[in-house]
Design an enzyme around this catalytic site. Structure first.
Site, PDB file in Angstrom:
ATOM      1  N   ARG A  35    -123.958  64.297 -17.256  1.00  0.00           N
ATOM      2  CA  ARG A  35    -123.237  63.449 -18.224  1.00  0.00           C
ATOM      3  C   ARG A  35    -122.380  62.381 -17.541  1.00  0.00           C
ATOM      4  O   ARG A  35    -121.840  61.505 -18.200  1.00  0.00           O
ATOM      5  CB  ARG A  35    -122.395  64.331 -19.149  1.00  0.00           C
TER       6      ARG A  35
ATOM      7  N   PRO B 165    -116.433  72.631 -16.527  1.00  0.00           N
ATOM      8  CA  PRO B 165    -115.854  73.437 -15.436  1.00  0.00           C
ATOM      9  C   PRO B 165    -114.328  73.456 -15.548  1.00  0.00           C
ATOM     10  O   PRO B 165    -113.704  72.407 -15.663  1.00  0.00           O
ATOM     11  CB  PRO B 165    -116.289  72.698 -14.172  1.00  0.00           C
ATOM     12  N   GLU B 166    -113.762  74.631 -15.551  1.00  0.00           N
ATOM     13  CA  GLU B 166    -112.311  74.777 -15.590  1.00  0.00           C
ATOM     14  C   GLU B 166    -111.830  75.203 -14.202  1.00  0.00           C
ATOM     15  O   GLU B 166    -112.638  75.358 -13.279  1.00  0.00           O
ATOM     16  CB  GLU B 166    -111.920  75.827 -16.648  1.00  0.00           C
TER      17      GLU B 166
ATOM     18  N   ARG C 250     -88.473  71.119 -26.134  1.00  0.00           N
ATOM     19  CA  ARG C 250     -89.844  70.648 -26.394  1.00  0.00           C
ATOM     20  C   ARG C 250     -90.333  71.183 -27.730  1.00  0.00           C
ATOM     21  O   ARG C 250     -90.668  72.355 -27.855  1.00  0.00           O
ATOM     22  CB  ARG C 250     -90.783  71.089 -25.258  1.00  0.00           C
TER      23      ARG C 250
END
Ligand code: ZN
Length: 275
Positions: free
Chosen positions: A110, A2-3, A155
């Site tokens: 899970r 699930p995002e 970065r």
């Protein structure tokens, strides 16, 4: 997994039956989630009113006057609302029973999900260590091209890796990072520091666009979250690059390429997204 769009859709799905409801009873059948579920919740939650159901990153928060219950779906978790007395399914680990004769039921085959309690007064900032370091919400005004530009200076990390770092911005999972970079014509291995302001503006907009599109699509399957036997299938999306290795780019017919970047499958069109 699930995002953010699935989590947001879950939040919207459970909100009508849980918000302003009093918790009447808690059942913990299996406390062995990613972190052990505190068995004291059986005693501390009943009697509390859920003032609001909010989301921070991929955490759903049930906010009560005494604190917030933080719920994370992990790899395979789901939350559904069922009438009290509904037969159990395999992997139904935790029930939060409500005074309205409904149950918020946590299922997770899970068991990488989590249910954690944060003591705090409602309305005060969230201080749980798992939430304290999270970057801005991608759909909030705090996340925009200026933020992306400022935070990527110096970065020297691939932009896709930067986008997926939840300390920089939360919830831009692998599918969404791949798709947003394609829409922005940015090669995923471009060093974050090398993006110019205009590229940052475009990328921030497209991250919002892909997430909003998925949430909108999720709205059509919202009923799945409130039927007793509903399975929350993850959203079928129309994808430009994700999972399309060797297939023709939908814009220029060049075969889509795949590389592994920071251990995540990364797809791009070498023509539309030049390095
Ligand atoms: Zn292309």
């Amino acid at each position: 997994m699930p995002e953010l769009p699935e989590v947001e859709t879950t939040r919207k799905g459970i909100q009508p039956k849980t918000q302003q409801q009093t918790i009447s009873h808690v059942v913990i059948r299996n406390a062995s989630l990613r972190w052990p579920v505190d068995l004291n919740l059986i005693n501390t939650l009943p009697g509390l009113v859920i003032n609001s159901v909010t989301r921070r990153g991929k955490y759903i928060l049930l906010n009560t006057p005494a604190g917030s219950l933080l719920m994370h779906l992990g790899m395979s978790g789901n939350l559904r609302i069922v009438p009290l007395g509904t037969a159990l399914q395999k992997h139904d680990h935790v029930d939060i029973e409500l005074a309205n004769q409904h149950v918020l039921r946590f299922n997770d085959p899970r068991r990488f999900g989590s249910i954690l309690w944060q003591d705090q007064q409602d309305g005060t900032p969230l201080t749980h260590p798992l939430l304290a370091k999270l970057g801005p919400e991608p759909l909030s005004d705090d996340f925009n091209g200026d933020y992306l530009f400022a935070q990527t200076r110096g970065r020297k990390v691939a932009i896709k890796t930067w986008v997926m770092n939840s300390q920089m911005v939360v919830g831009a999972g692998n599918i969404y990072a791949n798709e947003a970079l394609f829409m922005s014509h940015i090669h995923p291995q471009t060093l974050a520091n090398n993006l110019n302001q205009s590229q940052c503006d475009t990328l921030a907009k497209n991250i919002k666009r892909v997430l909003n599109a998925a949430i909108k699509q999720g709205g059509t399957t919202l009923k799945d979250f409130v039927t007793p036997d509903g399975k929350p299938g993850y959203f079928a999306q129309s994808l430009n690059v994700y999972g399309r290795q060797d297939q023709a780019c939908l814009q220029c017919q060049t075969p889509i390429q795949k590389v592994v970047l920071n251990q995540r499958a990364t797809f791009f069109c070498p023509h539309c997204q030049p390095r």
